[in-house]
Write an enzyme that holds these catalytic residues in place. Sequence first.
Site, PDB file in Angstrom:
ATOM      1  N   LYS A 113      39.670  20.780  56.664  1.00  0.00           N
ATOM      2  CA  LYS A 113      38.812  21.958  56.722  1.00  0.00           C
ATOM      3  C   LYS A 113      38.967  22.850  55.498  1.00  0.00           C
ATOM      4  O   LYS A 113      38.015  23.493  55.068  1.00  0.00           O
ATOM      5  CB  LYS A 113      39.096  22.774  57.992  1.00  0.00           C
ATOM      6  N   LYS A 197      30.015  11.789  63.003  1.00  0.00           N
ATOM      7  CA  LYS A 197      30.001  12.375  64.333  1.00  0.00           C
ATOM      8  C   LYS A 197      28.700  13.144  64.569  1.00  0.00           C
ATOM      9  O   LYS A 197      28.183  13.759  63.637  1.00  0.00           O
ATOM     10  CB  LYS A 197      31.163  13.382  64.425  1.00  0.00           C
ATOM     11  N   LYS A 200      26.201  19.712  65.131  1.00  0.00           N
ATOM     12  CA  LYS A 200      25.121  20.704  65.046  1.00  0.00           C
ATOM     13  C   LYS A 200      24.857  21.088  63.599  1.00  0.00           C
ATOM     14  O   LYS A 200      23.834  21.687  63.281  1.00  0.00           O
ATOM     15  CB  LYS A 200      25.448  21.940  65.882  1.00  0.00           C
TER      16      LYS A 200
END
Length: 336
Positions: A113, A197, A200
Amino acid sequence: MHKKRVFSGVQPTGNLHLGNYLGAIKNFVELQNKFECVYCIVDLHAITNRQDPKELKSNVLETVASFVASGLNSEKNIIFNQASVAAHSELAWIFNCVARIGWMNRMTQFKEKAGANKENASVGLMVYPNLMAADILLYKATHVPVGEDQKQHLELTRDIAKKFNNDFNCDNYFPIVEPLISKEIPRVMSLRDGKKKMSKSEDSDMSRINLKDDKDLIEQKIKKAKTDNDSIPSEVNGLKNRDEAINLISIYASINNIKLEQVFKEFGGKNFSTFKSKLSESIIEKICPIGDEMKKLLKDSKYLHDILKKGSKNAGLIAKINLKEIYEIIGLTKFS
Ligand code: TRP
């Protein structure tokens, strides 16, 4: 022996999709019949990345709505948001002092991240796993349903519990949590690329089925979903290197609560168009009622607020007792 208790956390995201449902929420609904369950919307985790304040508020409500619409019982389970119970932050601070910097440096999710510019990541992102350990251990949870990607954080939670129990000479105070990782839970992938994956944040809306999509849109998305030129295999070996086929077949199995073998039996040798129309039917049958119920619930924010108020009160009661014990063990006193 610790009493069996399930804890899980979900980040408040808008636009919940089939991956959120099959990967987490559906399992939560099943667990409510077997365990005492605490389900937390982790808004404090969400702010490790910048959030729009208005969106953050509405995403919390959207997440509760998805829980309730999917069949989570707010009477039976504790459903609440992390920001409502200050003890999460208090225990996280304590764990910041228990966990070692070396442990944090090993966390692969942080590395992913934070990306190339690690120096510019928030400190919160680095100590994210300590807050997660606090979530779980504040309730002395014994079982945590998580996906593969959270296994390392659960391992860290166990290390923190062991070190705390050991440092403060309170053997067995915190339970050593067990992950609940079910083989039946698919990793739902993008409909456009079986290696990514479902998310959104992927640009194309065609890559995912949103819980609030209507029937026609779902049909269209499944029709357009990427596949290959072979037919549906009759056994698992026929799925080698066929990421898109694996994805669609796993979704079908999961949404119908059947094993992959049954899908091979039903569709082995058939082409994708036959399979896809059945797949759309199954998704529509399961997801559309959830989406409709979510839309209804979201119009009644008072009802959703009441669920969070009640859940937060009940979570707060457990948290208060446990935090008091923890302060006592450490030698911290609250005079006010
Ligand atoms: N880190 C988890 C995720 O991104 C969310 C989470 C926060 C969590 N606290 C938790 C999951 C406690 C399980 C238990 O999926």
